[in-house]
Design an enzyme around this catalytic site. Structure first.
Site, short mmCIF file in Angstrom:
data_model
loop_
_atom_site.label_atom_id
_atom_site.label_comp_id
_atom_site.label_asym_id
_atom_site.label_seq_id
_atom_site.Cartn_x
_atom_site.Cartn_y
_atom_site.Cartn_z
N ASP A 1 0.82 -1.21 0.00
CA ASP A 1 0.00 0.00 0.00
C ASP A 1 0.85 1.26 0.00
O ASP A 1 0.62 2.17 -0.81
CB ASP A 1 -0.93 0.01 1.22
CG ASP A 1 -2.05 -1.01 1.09
OD1 ASP A 1 -2.02 -1.80 0.13
OD2 ASP A 1 -2.95 -1.02 1.96
N ARG B 1 0.61 6.11 17.06
CA ARG B 1 0.42 7.12 16.02
C ARG B 1 1.02 8.48 16.37
O ARG B 1 1.62 9.13 15.50
CB ARG B 1 -1.06 7.26 15.66
CG ARG B 1 -1.71 5.99 15.12
CD ARG B 1 -0.80 5.21 14.22
NE ARG B 1 -1.45 4.07 13.58
CZ ARG B 1 -0.81 3.01 13.15
NH1 ARG B 1 0.51 2.92 13.31
NH2 ARG B 1 -1.45 2.01 12.56
N ASP C 1 -7.16 5.86 12.31
CA ASP C 1 -5.78 6.31 12.18
C ASP C 1 -5.64 7.62 11.41
O ASP C 1 -4.76 8.43 11.70
CB ASP C 1 -4.92 5.22 11.52
CG ASP C 1 -4.49 4.15 12.51
OD1 ASP C 1 -4.57 4.42 13.73
OD2 ASP C 1 -4.08 3.06 12.08
N SER D 1 -6.30 -7.86 7.87
CA SER D 1 -5.30 -6.81 7.95
C SER D 1 -4.62 -6.83 9.31
O SER D 1 -5.29 -7.05 10.33
CB SER D 1 -5.97 -5.45 7.72
OG SER D 1 -5.06 -4.40 7.91
#
Length: 413
Positions: A22, A102, A131, A185
């Site tokens: 990705d 994050r 996210d 995922s």
């Protein structure tokens, strides 16, 4: 300013880059769509993957400024440990393994952007998840005039087929296991791994064993418990079995112990900040042990009202972190209160790890508020006057008695 007009102004962008399919597609897409220079930033947060391939892929795309950084110690010391001082659980269960990573990634992106003179940052989060919010709230809190590029909200690569076709057209290497539809995922760092999507989207169906990355099943764990000690200083763990360790080393060791004993699995349906419910399979072996140990240490060192106040604020603190507001005044205010409560949380906890369970079997501290002379069932030699309880009870019952006298018995309104 819309995406089209913004594209003309972007000269250099710092991309949070994993080296996977990705973000490799995003890298090339940025070069083609924005015609800008791309700087890649790859963070080692303990995800357990070799990061040098990411560097080589970036070089293959002609990237001249490549940052690959080991941030494991910073991650645990400055983000994970402060969070655990609060015994943080989102919706009573989730140890916030993705959420807490994050702000660190975003912080380094902004620092790199300032160092290399970039005018934009980019991430690979989709438009459905949390996210995107976490990254972007952090970006704007640290650099309010930064341009943010979120390709999943801009491009037309809306299916796996289109993504793979773009990769083939642009000579982006595709691993064999990426050509078929990935079964779920995965996101991982030193604190946890999370799996979601695809075969896990039906919350009524139990996950197969293949889903679990960080733990063996409790059924397969040893029939004999593992006993350990953990030492704390001012709320943070500093040693296991008497051996002093750095923050990241200690969490790594707890992960090993948790994995071996089937500890830390969670199957949860949670409420995302963007509004939908999602099902996630989380594994937090070391964090689950740490949470139990920290609470046990607090049980003998924290004043009752301080503990209860702290516990009442924890859900608010957890939501702040889950929603991406690490860099906010309210988080800093709560963190100051939480940290102030930890000065006396020093001592040793003894734990048994057994088939998915973390069992505290002992705790001691030089700051212990536990007084055996007062609590004993034997003769306390005058340390506590039991007659004092009569007045205490009557005063607390006064409002209830007054209510009952006018017919409001049992607390009736």
């Amino acid at each position: 300013m819309g995406p089209t007009s913004a594209r003309k102004d972007v000269k250099k962008v710092v991309l949070a880059y994993s080296g996977g399919l990705d973000t490799s597609v995003i890298l090339r897409w940025l070069q083609k769509t924005y015609g800008c220079e791309v700087v890649t930033f790859t963070a080692d947060l303990g995800q357990g993957e070799e990061l040098e391939p990411a560097r080589k892929k970036a070089e293959m795309f002609g990237v001249k400024e490549i940052f690959v950084e080991d941030l494991r110690e910073t991650f645990v010391k400055d983000f994970v440990f402060p969070m655990f001082r609060a015994n943080t659980l989102y919706e009573g269960q989730y140890l916030l393994g993705t959420s807490i990573a994050r702000p660190l990634i975003a912080q380094r992106q902004i620092e790199i952007a300032e160092a290399v003179g970039a005018d934009a940052v980019a991430h690979g989060a989709t438009g459905k998840g949390n996210d995107q919010v976490r990254f972007e709230l952090a970006y704007y809190a640290l650099k309010p005039d930064i341009t943010v590029i979120a390709p999943w909200r801009e491009w037309d690569l809306t299916s796996r087929t289109r993504l793979l076709a773009f990769a083939e057209e642009n000579q982006i290497p595709i691993a064999k296991d990426k050509r078929g539809e990935a079964p779920f995922s995965v996101d991982a760092n030193l604190l946890h791994s999370s799996s979601e999507g695809k075969v896990l989207e039906d919350p009524a169906v139990a996950p197969e064993e293949i889903v679990f990355q960080r733990t063996i099943s409790p059924e397969a764990a040893p029939d004999k418990p593992t006993e350990i000690t953990m030492d704390f200083v001012s709320g943070d763990p500093v040693a296991i079995n008497g051996v002093a360790m750095s923050p990241a080393t200690l969490l790594t060791r707890l992960n090993e112990l948790g994995k071996e004993n089937g500890i830390g699995r969670l199957d949860m349906v949670e409420n995302r900040f963007v509004g939908m419910k999602s099902r996630g399979i989380y594994e937090t072996p070391g964090g689950t042990i740490l949470l139990a140990a920290h609470r046990s240490m607090e049980s003998i060192t924290l004043d009752r009202e301080a503990m209860h106040l702290k516990d009442s604020l924890m859900p608010r603190y957890a939501s702040i972190l889950y929603n991406g507001l690490w860099f906010s005044p309210e988080r800093r205010m709560l963190q100051a209160l939480i940290d102030a409560s930890q000065h006396s949380v020093t001592g040793r906890v003894r734990l048994k790890l057994y088939k998915g369970n973390v069992i505290c079997v002992g705790r001691e501290s030089p700051n212990s508020l536990y007084d055996a002379r007062i609590v004993t069932f034997e003769d306390d030699e005058g340390a506590y006057n039991q007659q004092d309880a009569q007045g205490f009870i009557k005063l607390n019952a006064l409002r209830l008695r007054l209510g009952a006298q006018i017919g409001r018995k049992g607390g009736a309104l």
